[in-house]
Design an enzyme around this catalytic site. Structure first.
Site, mmCIF file in Angstrom:
data_model
loop_
_atom_site.group_PDB
_atom_site.id
_atom_site.type_symbol
_atom_site.label_atom_id
_atom_site.label_comp_id
_atom_site.label_asym_id
_atom_site.label_seq_id
_atom_site.Cartn_x
_atom_site.Cartn_y
_atom_site.Cartn_z
ATOM 1 N N TYR A 142 50.315 39.732 31.889
ATOM 2 C CA TYR A 142 49.150 40.060 32.710
ATOM 3 C C TYR A 142 48.578 38.742 33.260
ATOM 4 O O TYR A 142 47.906 38.002 32.544
ATOM 5 C CB TYR A 142 48.133 40.807 31.841
ATOM 6 N N LYS A 172 52.000 42.033 35.691
ATOM 7 C CA LYS A 172 50.861 42.611 36.414
ATOM 8 C C LYS A 172 50.178 41.406 37.053
ATOM 9 O O LYS A 172 49.608 40.567 36.349
ATOM 10 C CB LYS A 172 49.944 43.315 35.427
HETATM 11 C C1 LIG Z 1 39.351 41.241 38.598
HETATM 12 C C2 LIG Z 1 39.630 42.705 38.471
HETATM 13 O O1 LIG Z 1 38.884 43.401 37.839
HETATM 14 N N1 LIG Z 1 40.706 43.145 39.076
HETATM 15 C C3 LIG Z 1 41.112 44.543 39.035
HETATM 16 C C4 LIG Z 1 41.242 45.106 40.434
HETATM 17 O O2 LIG Z 1 41.642 46.447 40.363
HETATM 18 C C5 LIG Z 1 39.900 45.015 41.156
HETATM 19 O O3 LIG Z 1 38.934 45.751 40.448
HETATM 20 C C6 LIG Z 1 39.991 45.583 42.556
HETATM 21 O O4 LIG Z 1 41.032 44.943 43.247
HETATM 22 C C7 LIG Z 1 38.668 45.391 43.292
HETATM 23 O O5 LIG Z 1 38.462 44.026 43.539
HETATM 24 C C8 LIG Z 1 42.409 44.682 38.289
HETATM 25 O O6 LIG Z 1 43.343 43.716 38.703
HETATM 26 C C9 LIG Z 1 42.131 44.531 36.813
HETATM 27 C C10 LIG Z 1 42.960 45.390 36.018
HETATM 28 O O7 LIG Z 1 43.919 45.926 36.461
HETATM 29 C C11 LIG Z 1 42.563 45.623 34.629
HETATM 30 O O8 LIG Z 1 41.542 46.221 34.437
HETATM 31 O O9 LIG Z 1 43.244 45.198 33.731
#
Ligand SMILES: CC(=O)N[C@@H]([C@@H](O)[C@H](O)[C@H](O)CO)[C@@H](O)CC(=O)C(=O)O
EC number: 4.1.3.3
Length: 303
Positions: A142, A172
């Site tokens: 990750y 990821k």
């Molecule tokens: C920094 C962050 O929280 N990034 C999210 C994104 O889904 C993010 O919420 C989205 O792109 C909106 O910026 C995901 O990469 C995180 C994720 O998958 C997780 O919760 O593990």
């Protein structure tokens, strides 16, 4: 948990539901699984990650959540990936062993981010110890440098990793360095699953060759993003762009209001009707003003 096929398509980074007094709320997870599958068409989940406030939970809570997601997802979900990353190696190993024992379909781990690995070899050494506790299930790295501060390029990390970590299955990739992501795809597309994690840029990552995506917005915009994947697969770029712009319109609106995990919990609550509760300190609950504005924006979205 049976994992009949390689992970692809959308994976929802699950929220951790909490009671109003801040305890984890396992009682709504069955309903949450049904909502993802039936209303959003999302059958893969990533548990206890960033969105799930995994690093703010105790080891015991993380285990309870992992068990509940695996149990409630049985015969409904395709992949339940448990994030087991932790600052302490023994804790990460304990969580990895536990995830394998309860029947998770895979595990994932971030780089430790207080004392940080300073080069590829120390990062691989840490990940190898974690993965070796779950030798029968896939391991995913990750990569989320905006939060961990660990900027070791994934292209470099992947070079030779299978010899070091035999269960290594993919990445990821939650970063905007699309050159690094493209190099990962170019060098490893056949061998590894390359999942993109910045939802507002997913279409760009698909063009580069992403295998799929993991993110927070697939909890409540999964249906629209599935339609984007379909349009992209049919080479209907104009339609795929309209779906990407739709996610972008919502996110650029909420970013201006202030957006993070706490606000994601509020958005999921009003979209699904399932109470996600407050976040855990140091995060603070979304304001009433945010909720009203985000809800109106969500209702106005058209493709
Ligand atoms: C920094 C962050 O929280 N990034 C999210 C994104 O889904 C993010 O919420 C989205 O792109 C909106 O910026 C995901 O990469 C995180 C994720 O998958 C997780 O919760 O593990």
């Amino acid at each position: 948990m049976a994992s009949p096929k390689r992970l692809q398509g959308l994976t929802a980074a699950t929220i951790t539901p909490m009671t109003p007094d801040g305890e984890i709320n396992l009682s709504v997870i069955g309903q949450y699984v049904d909502y993802l599958v039936k209303e959003q068409g999302v059958k893969n989940i990533f548990v206890n990650g960033t969105t799930g406030e995994g690093l703010s939970l105790s080891t015991q809570e993380r285990k309870q959540l992992a068990e509940e997601w695996v149990t409630k997802g049985k015969n409904k979900l395709d992949h339940v990936i448990i994030h087991v990353g932790a600052l302490s190696l023994p804790e990460a190993k304990e969580l990895a062993k536990h995830a394998a024992a309860i029947g998770a379909s895979g595990i994932a781990g971030i780089a430790p981010f207080f004392f940080k690995p300073t080069n590829k070899d120390t990062l691989v050494a840490f990940l190898r110890e974690v993965a070796s506790e779950a030798p029968g299930i896939p391991f995913y790295y990750y990569h989320i440098p905006p939060l961990t501060g660990v900027k070791i390029r994934v292209e470099e990390l992947l070079d030779g990793i299978k010899e070091q970590i035999p269960t290594f299955q993919g990445v990821k990739f939650s970063d905007t360095d699309l050159l690094d992501f493209a190099q990962c795809v170019k060098n490893n597309k056949e061998q590894f699953v390359l999942l993109y994690g910045v939802d507002e840029h997913l279409l760009s990552a698909l063009a580069i060759g992403a295998s799929g995506a993991v993110g927070s917005t697939y909890n409540y915009l999964g249906k629209k993003n599935n339609l984007m994947l379909e349009a992209f697969a049919k080479q209907d770029l104009a339609l795929a762009q309209r779906y990407q712009f739709c996610t972008g319109e919502f996110l650029s609106f909420v970013f201006k209001l202030g957006f993070g995990v706490a606000q994601t919990k509020a958005v999921m609550t009003f979209t699904s009707g399932i109470p996600m509760g407050p976040p855990r300190l140091p995060l603070l609950s979304a304001s009433v003003d945010f909720i009203e504005k985000a809800k109106a924006k969500m209702e106005s979205l058209i493709v």
